[in-house]
Design a protein around this motif. Structure first.
Motif, short mmCIF file in Angstrom:
data_model
loop_
_atom_site.label_atom_id
_atom_site.label_comp_id
_atom_site.label_asym_id
_atom_site.label_seq_id
_atom_site.Cartn_x
_atom_site.Cartn_y
_atom_site.Cartn_z
N VAL A 71 0.87 -1.18 0.00
CA VAL A 71 0.00 0.00 0.00
C VAL A 71 0.90 1.23 0.00
CG1 VAL A 71 -1.78 1.27 1.26
CG2 VAL A 71 -1.80 -1.25 1.26
N ALA A 72 0.88 2.01 -1.05
CA ALA A 72 1.81 3.13 -1.17
C ALA A 72 1.69 4.11 -0.01
CB ALA A 72 1.57 3.86 -2.51
N ALA A 73 0.49 4.34 0.47
CA ALA A 73 0.29 5.30 1.56
C ALA A 73 1.03 4.90 2.82
CB ALA A 73 -1.20 5.46 1.85
N ASP A 74 1.35 3.61 2.98
CA ASP A 74 2.07 3.16 4.18
C ASP A 74 3.51 3.63 4.21
OD1 ASP A 74 -0.21 1.82 4.88
OD2 ASP A 74 0.63 -0.20 4.67
N TYR A 75 4.05 4.08 3.08
CA TYR A 75 5.47 4.40 2.98
C TYR A 75 5.73 5.88 2.73
CZ TYR A 75 5.41 -0.63 2.59
OH TYR A 75 5.18 -1.97 2.83
N PRO A 138 10.33 16.79 -11.19
CA PRO A 138 11.05 15.89 -12.11
C PRO A 138 11.98 14.88 -11.43
CG PRO A 138 11.90 18.13 -12.24
CD PRO A 138 10.64 18.20 -11.46
N VAL A 139 12.61 15.26 -10.31
CA VAL A 139 13.50 14.30 -9.66
C VAL A 139 12.70 13.28 -8.86
CG1 VAL A 139 15.41 14.01 -8.04
CG2 VAL A 139 15.40 15.96 -9.60
N ARG A 140 11.73 13.76 -8.07
CA ARG A 140 10.89 12.82 -7.33
C ARG A 140 10.11 11.89 -8.26
NH1 ARG A 140 6.74 14.92 -4.06
NH2 ARG A 140 7.03 17.02 -4.85
N ARG A 141 9.93 12.32 -9.49
CA ARG A 141 9.24 11.50 -10.49
C ARG A 141 9.96 10.17 -10.69
NH1 ARG A 141 4.29 11.31 -12.31
NH2 ARG A 141 4.57 9.19 -12.96
N TRP A 142 11.28 10.14 -10.43
CA TRP A 142 12.04 8.90 -10.59
C TRP A 142 11.43 7.78 -9.77
CZ3 TRP A 142 14.41 5.72 -7.07
CH2 TRP A 142 15.24 4.72 -7.60
N SER A 190 5.48 -0.34 -4.07
CA SER A 190 4.66 0.46 -3.14
C SER A 190 5.53 1.39 -2.31
CB SER A 190 3.87 -0.47 -2.22
OG SER A 190 2.94 -1.24 -2.94
N ALA A 191 6.68 0.90 -1.84
CA ALA A 191 7.57 1.74 -1.05
C ALA A 191 8.08 2.92 -1.87
CB ALA A 191 8.74 0.92 -0.52
N LEU A 192 8.49 2.65 -3.11
CA LEU A 192 8.98 3.74 -3.96
C LEU A 192 7.87 4.72 -4.30
CD1 LEU A 192 11.30 1.74 -6.38
CD2 LEU A 192 12.00 3.24 -4.51
N ARG A 193 6.69 4.20 -4.54
CA ARG A 193 5.57 5.09 -4.87
C ARG A 193 5.20 5.98 -3.68
NH1 ARG A 193 2.94 1.48 -7.51
NH2 ARG A 193 3.61 2.17 -9.59
N GLY A 194 5.25 5.41 -2.48
CA GLY A 194 4.97 6.22 -1.30
C GLY A 194 5.94 7.36 -1.13
N VAL A 195 7.24 7.08 -1.34
CA VAL A 195 8.24 8.14 -1.26
C VAL A 195 8.02 9.18 -2.36
CG1 VAL A 195 10.70 8.64 -1.46
CG2 VAL A 195 9.94 6.66 -0.13
N GLY A 196 7.73 8.70 -3.57
CA GLY A 196 7.53 9.62 -4.69
C GLY A 196 6.33 10.53 -4.53
N GLN A 197 5.37 10.11 -3.72
CA GLN A 197 4.17 10.92 -3.47
C GLN A 197 4.35 11.88 -2.30
OE1 GLN A 197 1.22 7.87 -2.88
NE2 GLN A 197 0.98 7.45 -5.08
N SER A 198 5.52 11.86 -1.68
CA SER A 198 5.75 12.63 -0.45
C SER A 198 6.56 13.89 -0.73
CB SER A 198 6.52 11.77 0.56
OG SER A 198 5.83 10.59 0.90
N ASP A 199 6.51 14.78 0.24
CA ASP A 199 7.37 15.96 0.23
C ASP A 199 7.72 16.28 1.68
OD1 ASP A 199 8.86 18.00 -0.83
OD2 ASP A 199 7.16 19.04 -1.76
N LEU A 200 8.83 16.96 1.88
CA LEU A 200 9.18 17.39 3.23
C LEU A 200 8.21 18.47 3.70
CD1 LEU A 200 13.09 17.52 3.12
CD2 LEU A 200 11.63 15.73 4.09
N PRO A 201 8.10 18.67 5.01
CA PRO A 201 7.17 19.69 5.52
C PRO A 201 7.47 21.07 4.95
CG PRO A 201 7.95 18.29 7.30
CD PRO A 201 8.77 17.94 6.10
N ASP A 202 6.45 21.88 4.91
CA ASP A 202 6.60 23.25 4.43
C ASP A 202 7.64 23.98 5.27
OD1 ASP A 202 5.67 26.30 4.66
OD2 ASP A 202 4.98 25.48 2.75
N PRO A 203 8.52 24.78 4.63
CA PRO A 203 9.54 25.51 5.39
C PRO A 203 8.98 26.35 6.54
CG PRO A 203 10.09 25.57 3.07
CD PRO A 203 8.73 24.92 3.17
N ALA A 204 7.77 26.86 6.38
CA ALA A 204 7.19 27.66 7.48
C ALA A 204 6.95 26.81 8.72
CB ALA A 204 5.87 28.29 7.01
N ARG A 205 6.59 25.55 8.53
CA ARG A 205 6.44 24.64 9.68
C ARG A 205 7.81 24.29 10.26
NH1 ARG A 205 3.85 19.33 8.83
NH2 ARG A 205 3.83 19.32 11.11
#
Length: 263
Positions: A71-75, A138-142, A190-205
């Motif tokens: 399950v991609a959301a798990d990663y 483009p890089v996270r697209r990998w 699934s693990a790779l897809r979960g990472v690819g769908q992620s981003d680090l927290p907003d800089p303001a946070r």
């Protein structure tokens, strides 16, 4: 013989170990790897940093001795941050811990420290993953493209190609270079897809983080670019940044992290 404990959580059985005695310290590895894989690479010596410390190590869900589900959301970064907080609670360390994380482990540390800052004392973020890209990332697209290829061609074919891939230039002379994945074939995409769908927290946070933070990154790695580490350093108020541009300098990271946590 393994001294692992196991935490059952949201479709996973997460393996973790607590060794030593003293002020608590934790480590989280990157995607596709494991505690054992990081130790085998001999680039960063977790155990040397943890001398005279109580050390919490674990395998991310689906990796190493941990189980998971496809399950991609798990990663995603959010999910692994939740796993880390649950592990810290299960370990019952009794005081805030210093935590060092590589790549996915660094993302987990940031998310967990934002949600429960009282559980952490200092953070060491090694090779933070690519973040805050514009356009279609483009890089996270990998990660997403690789996951699609694995689903289409099978994990066995992907593993053969991965085994023959060249290391990033900075690590080309490292005799211990070994990125053999430590994750079940049915979970890789699934693990790779979960990472690819992620981003680090907003800089303001991130600007609200109170923890002294050491950021270590290396050059020539598109999935862990210097630019992300620099932006992270700008966002986190009490942070230090060190960029390595040679293998010899990367091999100083163990001492740098040990000295930082001694503060």
């Amino acid at each position: 013989m393994s001294n692992d404990h196991y935490l059952a959580r949201d479709g996973a059985r997460i393996a973790y170990e607590i060794t030593g005695a003293g002020t608590p310290l934790g480590y989280g590895h990157g995607v596709l790897l494991s505690r054992a894989a990081v130790r085998r690479m001999a680039l960063f010596d977790i155990d040397a940093v943890a001398a005279d410390r109580r050390l919490l190590t674990y395998d991310q869900r689906g990796h190493g001795h941990s189980t998971g589900r496809p399950v991609a959301a798990d990663y995603t970064f959010d999910s692994v941050a939740d796993d880390l907080l649950a592990l810290v609670d299960a370990a019952d360390l009794g005081e805030p811990l210093d935590f060092m994380g590589s790549s996915l482990g660094a993302a987990a540390a940031l998310g967990a420290a934002l949600r429960a800052p009282e559980k952490f004392r200092r953070l060491a973020l090694l090779i933070p993953p690519v973040a805050w890209e514009g356009g279609d990332a483009p890089v996270r697209r990998w990660y997403l493209d690789t996951a699609d290829a694995i689903d289409a061609e099978g994990a066995a074919a992907w593993r053969r190609g991965w085994a023959n891939a060249e290391p990033i230039p900075l690590l080309a002379e490292h005799k211990g270079f070994d990125l053999t994945p430590d994750i079940d074939d049915e979970l890789v995409s699934s693990a790779l897809r979960g990472v690819g769908q992620s981003d680090l927290p907003d800089p303001a946070r991130l600007a609200t983080l109170p923890h002294p933070t050491l950021i270590l990154t290396w050059d020539t790695d598109p999935l862990h670019p210097v630019e992300t580490a620099e932006r992270l350093h700008e966002a986190v108020p009490n942070s230090e940044l060190h960029v390595s541009r040679s293998l010899a300098d990367v091999l100083t990271w163990t001492g740098r992290v040990r000295d930082f946590f001694a503060g």
